[in-house]
Design a protein around this motif. Structure first.
Motif, PDB file in Angstrom:
ATOM      1  N   ARG A  38       8.879  -2.624  10.494  1.00 10.53           N
ATOM      2  CA  ARG A  38       9.461  -1.371  10.045  1.00 10.53           C
ATOM      3  C   ARG A  38       8.931  -1.056   8.651  1.00 10.53           C
ATOM      4  O   ARG A  38       8.697  -1.980   7.853  1.00 10.53           O
ATOM      5  N   PRO A  39       8.757   0.212   8.325  1.00  8.52           N
ATOM      6  CA  PRO A  39       8.309   0.543   6.966  1.00  8.52           C
ATOM      7  C   PRO A  39       9.209  -0.052   5.888  1.00  8.52           C
ATOM      8  O   PRO A  39       8.718  -0.467   4.825  1.00  8.52           O
ATOM      9  N   SER A  40      10.502  -0.130   6.145  1.00  7.11           N
ATOM     10  CA  SER A  40      11.438  -0.665   5.156  1.00  7.11           C
ATOM     11  C   SER A  40      11.252  -2.166   4.933  1.00  7.11           C
ATOM     12  O   SER A  40      11.812  -2.732   3.989  1.00  7.11           O
ATOM     13  N   GLU A  41      10.469  -2.814   5.794  1.00  3.90           N
ATOM     14  CA  GLU A  41      10.225  -4.250   5.645  1.00  3.90           C
ATOM     15  C   GLU A  41       8.961  -4.554   4.838  1.00  3.90           C
ATOM     16  O   GLU A  41       8.655  -5.721   4.597  1.00  3.90           O
ATOM     17  N   MET A  42       8.235  -3.512   4.417  1.00  2.00           N
ATOM     18  CA  MET A  42       6.995  -3.678   3.670  1.00  2.00           C
ATOM     19  C   MET A  42       7.282  -3.666   2.170  1.00  2.00           C
ATOM     20  O   MET A  42       7.763  -2.673   1.637  1.00  2.00           O
ATOM     21  N   VAL A  43       6.970  -4.745   1.481  1.00  2.00           N
ATOM     22  CA  VAL A  43       7.091  -4.822   0.027  1.00  2.00           C
ATOM     23  C   VAL A  43       5.686  -5.003  -0.539  1.00  2.00           C
ATOM     24  O   VAL A  43       5.052  -6.042  -0.314  1.00  2.00           O
ATOM     25  N   PHE A  44       5.191  -3.993  -1.256  1.00  2.00           N
ATOM     26  CA  PHE A  44       3.841  -4.080  -1.804  1.00  2.00           C
ATOM     27  C   PHE A  44       3.814  -5.016  -3.009  1.00  2.00           C
ATOM     28  O   PHE A  44       4.725  -5.014  -3.846  1.00  2.00           O
ATOM     29  N   THR A  45       2.739  -5.813  -3.087  1.00  2.54           N
ATOM     30  CA  THR A  45       2.536  -6.762  -4.183  1.00  2.54           C
ATOM     31  C   THR A  45       1.085  -6.649  -4.661  1.00  2.54           C
ATOM     32  O   THR A  45       0.319  -5.837  -4.165  1.00  2.54           O
ATOM     33  N   ALA A  46       0.731  -7.521  -5.593  1.00  2.00           N
ATOM     34  CA  ALA A  46      -0.641  -7.530  -6.108  1.00  2.00           C
ATOM     35  C   ALA A  46      -1.562  -8.403  -5.273  1.00  2.00           C
ATOM     36  O   ALA A  46      -2.735  -8.570  -5.627  1.00  2.00           O
ATOM     37  N   GLY A  47      -1.108  -8.946  -4.167  1.00  5.26           N
ATOM     38  CA  GLY A  47      -1.976  -9.748  -3.313  1.00  5.26           C
ATOM     39  C   GLY A  47      -1.265 -10.906  -2.662  1.00  5.26           C
ATOM     40  O   GLY A  47      -0.048 -11.088  -2.790  1.00  5.26           O
ATOM     41  N   SER A  63       1.175   5.585   3.804  1.00  5.51           N
ATOM     42  CA  SER A  63       0.418   4.340   3.918  1.00  5.51           C
ATOM     43  C   SER A  63       1.320   3.196   4.362  1.00  5.51           C
ATOM     44  O   SER A  63       0.930   2.356   5.184  1.00  5.51           O
ATOM     45  N   ARG A  64       2.539   3.165   3.839  1.00  8.47           N
ATOM     46  CA  ARG A  64       3.499   2.127   4.230  1.00  8.47           C
ATOM     47  C   ARG A  64       3.788   2.208   5.733  1.00  8.47           C
ATOM     48  O   ARG A  64       3.836   1.193   6.430  1.00  8.47           O
ATOM     49  N   GLU A  65       4.004   3.423   6.218  1.00  8.14           N
ATOM     50  CA  GLU A  65       4.279   3.604   7.646  1.00  8.14           C
ATOM     51  C   GLU A  65       3.092   3.157   8.493  1.00  8.14           C
ATOM     52  O   GLU A  65       3.252   2.509   9.530  1.00  8.14           O
ATOM     53  N   SER A  66       1.874   3.494   8.048  1.00  2.00           N
ATOM     54  CA  SER A  66       0.682   3.103   8.782  1.00  2.00           C
ATOM     55  C   SER A  66       0.519   1.588   8.807  1.00  2.00           C
ATOM     56  O   SER A  66       0.243   0.993   9.856  1.00  2.00           O
ATOM     57  N   LEU A  67       0.706   0.953   7.660  1.00  2.00           N
ATOM     58  CA  LEU A  67       0.596  -0.501   7.590  1.00  2.00           C
ATOM     59  C   LEU A  67       1.650  -1.184   8.463  1.00  2.00           C
ATOM     60  O   LEU A  67       1.343  -2.137   9.185  1.00  2.00           O
ATOM     61  N   ALA A  68       2.868  -0.693   8.390  1.00  2.00           N
ATOM     62  CA  ALA A  68       3.942  -1.283   9.182  1.00  2.00           C
ATOM     63  C   ALA A  68       3.627  -1.211  10.670  1.00  2.00           C
ATOM     64  O   ALA A  68       3.833  -2.177  11.414  1.00  2.00           O
ATOM     65  N   ALA A  69       3.094  -0.068  11.107  1.00  4.84           N
ATOM     66  CA  ALA A  69       2.748   0.087  12.518  1.00  4.84           C
ATOM     67  C   ALA A  69       1.666  -0.901  12.933  1.00  4.84           C
ATOM     68  O   ALA A  69       1.682  -1.424  14.049  1.00  4.84           O
ATOM     69  N   CYS A  70       0.727  -1.168  12.039  1.00  3.61           N
ATOM     70  CA  CYS A  70      -0.352  -2.116  12.344  1.00  3.61           C
ATOM     71  C   CYS A  70       0.150  -3.547  12.454  1.00  3.61           C
ATOM     72  O   CYS A  70      -0.487  -4.383  13.103  1.00  3.61           O
TER      73      CYS A  70
END
Length: 389
Positions: free
Chosen positions: A58-67, A47-54
């Motif tokens: 980079r996937p490593s730049e995605m930090v998931f939070t509560a909103g 999911s991280r890779e998919s979100l990053a592509a959108c």
């Protein structure tokens, strides 16, 4: 019902509901090392890779939070603390005055509790920050600026900011620029790498995903001080058990938003233009907020000020006829104050009290626009009569 408050939240996409529902029946903590944990971790990372592509990241730049609110707070407070720790002289925070309260209240908190000196950047009559204004603010003393924050697109009046140009100015002085892109994602082309931003906020429930999930896109060279401490998840920036079902649904909604963005902008933008024409025909003195050029505003946003009216009265009268909209941000609904966004554009306080935001989305139809067209004239007339009595 004609639901025209998609900027507050938009209905979950059926495919996002299916993805989330399927994961709710699956056990596994993505931080566990056994088979169930590894399955959850694989789901999260895919999911991280998919979100990053959108999002052009980079996937490593995605930090998931509560909103969105948590992401904004993590960016603003965390980057401020990190920059000040490295150089105690960096205590100035530059922000636009039209930010969402998740940013405004965060910078005000820093001023009250952490010694920050907040400087609000000037905006034009459309609520837009220009690069020259950012440059002038920085050049007064580049050595004391900790960070700058300017949203990608305004949640109330829909004005789109020149993010790339602002980021170019900030980068010239080695100052991290954060942008709240919660409203922009899915409506305009949002590309983190191309933007030059240091940090960017996105949220799930604005694009057809679930509540309670968002992300902070964060350049690898930046390490904000965490708001939360615990297990060290998400680059040791945001601790907490990863919400695998919500992350999965967020990624599905993001993929749909990215793939259908051009169609959404064209079709919803056409409905928005019809709505603007209809309101102006029914109420000739209604004033369109934000940039009047469709290219300079979000395709789903139509914001009006109605002279002689109270926004709350208009909202309730429309609601009684099955039309749901807002007076501004849902986070400040019910607050008997004119919008800080509208005031920042130079609008007087009385006129700023009589505003409505119509925001469209993936379920909007021509029937919704027709309902507004039929109702808005009599509603404004009744609201004005009530104000005179």
């Amino acid at each position: 019902m004609a639901y025209l408050d998609h900027a507050a939240t938009t209905p979950m996409l059926p495919e996002a509901v299916r993805a989330m529902t399927a994961q709710l029946a699956v056990t596994g903590n993505a931080s566990s090392l056994h088979a169930a944990g590894r399955r959850a971790r694989r789901t999260v990372e895919e999911s991280r890779e998919s979100l990053a592509a959108c999002l052009g990241a980079r996937p490593s730049e995605m930090v998931f939070t509560a909103g969105g609110t948590e992401s904004d707070n993590l960016a603003v407070k965390g980057l401020y603390w990190a920059r000040r720790a490295a150089d105690p002289a960096r205590t100035r925070v530059l922000a636009s005055p039209v930010e969402h309260h998740a940013v405004l209240d965060a910078v005000d908190w820093l001023a009250e509790h952490e010694g920050a000196r907040v400087e609000y950047l000037p905006v034009d009559a459309y609520g837009r920050v220009h690069p020259d204004a950012l440059r002038a603010a920085i050049e007064r003393d580049p050595a004391d600026v900790a960070l700058a924050t300017v949203m990608w697109a305004n949640n109330e009046i829909g004005t789109i900011m020149p993010v790339r140009e602002l980021a170019d100015v900030a980068r010239e002085f080695d100052i991290p620029l954060h942008a709240d892109a919660v409203q922009a994602f899915g409506q305009v082309d949002v590309d983190f790498a191309a933007s030059g931003l240091a940090a960017m906020t996105v949220s799930g429930h604005k694009i057809g995903g679930p509540y309670g999930i968002g992300a902070l896109l964060l350049g690898r060279q930046y390490a904000p001080v965490p708001l939360l401490h615990g297990g060290g998840q998400e680059r040791h920036v945001r601790s907490g058990t990863l919400d695998t079902p919500a992350i999965t649904a967020f990624a599905v909604a993001a993929r749909h938003a990215a793939e259908h963005r051009a169609t959404f902008a064209r079709e919803v933008g056409a409905l928005r233009d019809e709505l603007i024409t209809a309101v102006r025909a029914a109420v000739p003195d209604a004033i369109l907020g934000g940039d009047p050029d469709p290219a300079g505003r979000l395709p789903a946003n139509a914001h009006f000020s109605f002279p002689g009216c109270e926004g709350d009265s208009l909202l309730l009268l429309l609601d009684a006829q099955g039309i749901e909209c807002s007076t501004g941000s849902a986070c400040t609904a019910g607050v008997a104050q004119p919008s800080h966004v509208v005031l920042a554009t130079g609008t007087d306080r009385e006129l700023a009290r009589g505003t409505l935001r119509f925001s469209l989305g993936h379920t909007s139809t021509g029937a919704d626009v027709a309902a507004v067209a039929a109702a808005i004239g009599p509603v404004v007339e009744r609201a004005r009569s009530a104000g005179l009595s």
